[in-house]
Design an enzyme around this catalytic site. Sequence first.
Site, PDB file in Angstrom:
ATOM      1  N   PRO A   2       0.823  -1.211   0.000  1.00  0.00           N
ATOM      2  CA  PRO A   2       0.000   0.000   0.000  1.00  0.00           C
ATOM      3  C   PRO A   2       0.859   1.263   0.000  1.00  0.00           C
ATOM      4  O   PRO A   2       1.846   1.353   0.728  1.00  0.00           O
ATOM      5  CB  PRO A   2      -0.806  -0.120   1.298  1.00  0.00           C
ATOM      6  CG  PRO A   2      -0.790  -1.571   1.632  1.00  0.00           C
ATOM      7  CD  PRO A   2       0.535  -2.076   1.153  1.00  0.00           C
ATOM      8  N   GLU A   3       0.480   2.220  -0.843  1.00  0.00           N
ATOM      9  CA  GLU A   3       1.198   3.494  -0.913  1.00  0.00           C
ATOM     10  C   GLU A   3       0.263   4.601  -0.437  1.00  0.00           C
ATOM     11  O   GLU A   3      -0.759   4.326   0.205  1.00  0.00           O
ATOM     12  CB  GLU A   3       1.727   3.700  -2.333  1.00  0.00           C
ATOM     13  CG  GLU A   3       2.653   2.564  -2.764  1.00  0.00           C
ATOM     14  CD  GLU A   3       3.249   2.710  -4.152  1.00  0.00           C
ATOM     15  OE1 GLU A   3       3.289   3.837  -4.680  1.00  0.00           O
ATOM     16  OE2 GLU A   3       3.682   1.687  -4.723  1.00  0.00           O
ATOM     17  N   LYS A  53       2.755   7.197   4.056  1.00  0.00           N
ATOM     18  CA  LYS A  53       2.572   5.755   4.252  1.00  0.00           C
ATOM     19  C   LYS A  53       2.235   5.389   5.688  1.00  0.00           C
ATOM     20  O   LYS A  53       2.185   4.217   6.039  1.00  0.00           O
ATOM     21  CB  LYS A  53       3.831   4.997   3.820  1.00  0.00           C
ATOM     22  CG  LYS A  53       3.994   4.880   2.313  1.00  0.00           C
ATOM     23  CD  LYS A  53       5.098   3.886   1.981  1.00  0.00           C
ATOM     24  CE  LYS A  53       5.234   3.717   0.484  1.00  0.00           C
ATOM     25  NZ  LYS A  53       6.258   2.697   0.135  1.00  0.00           N
TER      26      LYS A  53
END
Length: 261
Positions: A2-3, A53
């Site tokens: 995930p970014e 993040k």
Amino acid sequence: MPELAEIKLTADYVNKSANGLKFTNVVKNPIHKGKELDIPFNKFQITAESRGKELVLYLKDLSSKETQKLFMTMGMTGYFNQTNTNQEKKHAHLKFHSTDGTTLSFVDVRRFGKWMLKEEWAENRGPDPTKEFEAFKENIVKNLDKAAFKHPIYFVLMNQKYFNGIGNYLRAEILYRLPYLNPFISAKEAILEEPKILELCRDIPNLAYVRGGGEIKDWDNPFGQTSGKFMKCYGNPNMLRIKDKNARMFWYDPKWEGYEK
């Protein structure tokens, strides 16, 4: 992994799922090496916020109004999921139980996600380019003469000290949208030659967020909704790819073949 856009969507999901609920405790899966959480509240509310993040859960005591902050990173495969209590997913490692018979769980198959009760965002991460754009730009411009910016721009875009939230697919999409910029020149040279790259560090994550996140392995939009493809480079079989110094795959336009460093 995930970014920025995916973490922002995760915060949205937590806020929607936890809205109006009263939570009574949090249980850690004993197989996870993360710290046990001692939340000293009988009943509390949960809200979430993202920054690059990182994700923070605000745990607010309903009686004293005291708040504890649980900072989290999602690792490679982390996400939140709401189920009926005792029907949590197999890899649920933090389970927040509520009085309505549901559980909000942090699920992480590969167990790279981390959490910690503390007061502030991580010091080694820069400002969020989508929420703190001016601070994000300033943090880069004032540090352009540092050694970090002597490395190729495609590599430096992954440096969370300056490009918080930018990851593998976002760097590919950002650089691909600058057709005259060689992704293998130094970051300092690239930013001075094409300062628009900093705006794209804001605009491409925002586009990814609006479209429901990137088309990446091990992550699905928690709302189950996407609004069309936007990725032109990452994962495209017509593009070239190499592994960077951290063994992360960089996708790029074939016209730059031969410039690799």
